[in-house]
Write an enzyme that holds these catalytic residues in place. Sequence first.
Site: not given
Ligand code: P53
Length: 479
Positions: A183, A376
């Site tokens: 990201e 993701e």
């Molecule tokens: P969590 C924010 C918005 C979009 C993606 O997020 C993000 C985040 C950071 O929170 O991160 C990605 O754990 C990231 C992962 C993360 C996942 O989204 O806040 O690449 O490390 O765990 C989900 O629910």
Amino acid sequence: MSEKLTFPTGFLWGGATAANQCEGAYDADGRGLANVDVVPIGKDRLPIITGQKKMFDFEDGYFYPAKEAIDMYHRFKEDIALFGEMGFKTYRLSIAWSRIFPKGDELEPNEAGLKFYEDLFKECHKYGIEPLVTITHFDCPMHLIEEYGGWRSRKMLEFYERLCRTLFTRYKGLVKYWLTFNEINMILHAPFMGAGLCFEEGENVEQVKYQAAHHELVASSIATKLAHEIDPENKVGCMLAAGQNYPNTAHPDDYWAAMKEDRENYFFIDVQSRGYYPNYAKKAWEREGITVEMTEEDLQLLKDYTVDFISFSYYSSRVASGDPAVTEQTEGNIFASLKNPYLESSEWGWQIDPLGLRITLNTIWDRYQKPMFIVENGLGAMDTPDENGYVADDYRIAYLAAHIKAMRDAINEDGVELWGYTTWGCIDLVSAGTGEMKKRYGFIYVDCDNEGKGTLKRSKKKSFDWYKEVIASNGASVE
Ligand code: P53
């Protein structure tokens, strides 16, 4: 008709994790301390992530969830066996930089750290799982932050290059899919996590962020160059926190606002995929008095070594408005957006929009015409095990099924080129945004709570068998 319902042969189904959110064992076998270790759970978390506050003290009474996480460091064989049982074709994981170079600026790597990932990759191959490796997933050795200021320093190019050379050489034949920075656009929203940036009072924060971004972009090209030199089989991708911005209304100002917001994110991929800085960014820097130092050699590297494919995370679409009076936001942490009245939200306020994934896939395809990889996607939810410890996560199945259908349509109806799909947090892990354990994404439940208490026992949720069937049928089982 039946042809419509499947995915291309060899489609890479799997799941994704990041080192600091699952490995734990933060000081095992010579591992050094990293930025991601020193972010506690709780109310002071966000100001640290966003670079407004420094707090690196394990003795301050806060709980630091990354220290132990779900202890995958010691349990990876059991976890990968479960991924194998689901039929994963790929497993996306990240390298903890400070396991390989504990301080970051050493000349020689830490053999124990290298051995750990070698064993892990070999374990994947036992089950026919192709590793997809993120070189840095929000992590940076603390020493590089304290000594050099993280990615604000040009010295980082040298350290990152050494890391990449070490990884590509050691894991030749074991890994062929690499992502340079997780990201990469999150540097704008979460600069401490994104790039190890802390700011001094009164400094031009935007300038520092874009200078650090320039260093990461050049580092990414250096990685691509090295990866191809060391093994022509290697494929290197960029990684974007994606999600189309919709205009709040049909008002042209709203469309313009949405376009600007999208550009703020696509800026990074424009450089990594096209090989040069887009004019809209250069003009904006000029207007805002931002001077990014770069050499001719940097620009040549960006031009000569663009990425092989484009990967991204997708959780939700976003909404933008040109009207300053429109302010109602979603609860989404860090990367919040205006609220979309047509969409439902998760328990954490992230709005759910499967069609938005199809739209995002099409936008990225139209913009770059490079193969894509969704690395993701998933639903962070509160799971409640029944008396037998079983989680019937129908809500997660519904979320994933809808998104899988959207990507199937993008492939079959729109003709986008997509290599694979890895769901986020295929095993429950610590949330990056909130530090919580109870925000779960997995097919596999891990007995661990927000205070780190629990047996860490793994058990299959209902979605485990569901996903196994999706993979076995190459997506045809999703109605
Ligand atoms: P969590 C924010 C918005 C979009 C993606 O997020 C993000 C985040 C950071 O929170 O991160 C990605 O754990 C990231 C992962 C993360 C996942 O989204 O806040 O690449 O490390 O765990 C989900 O629910």
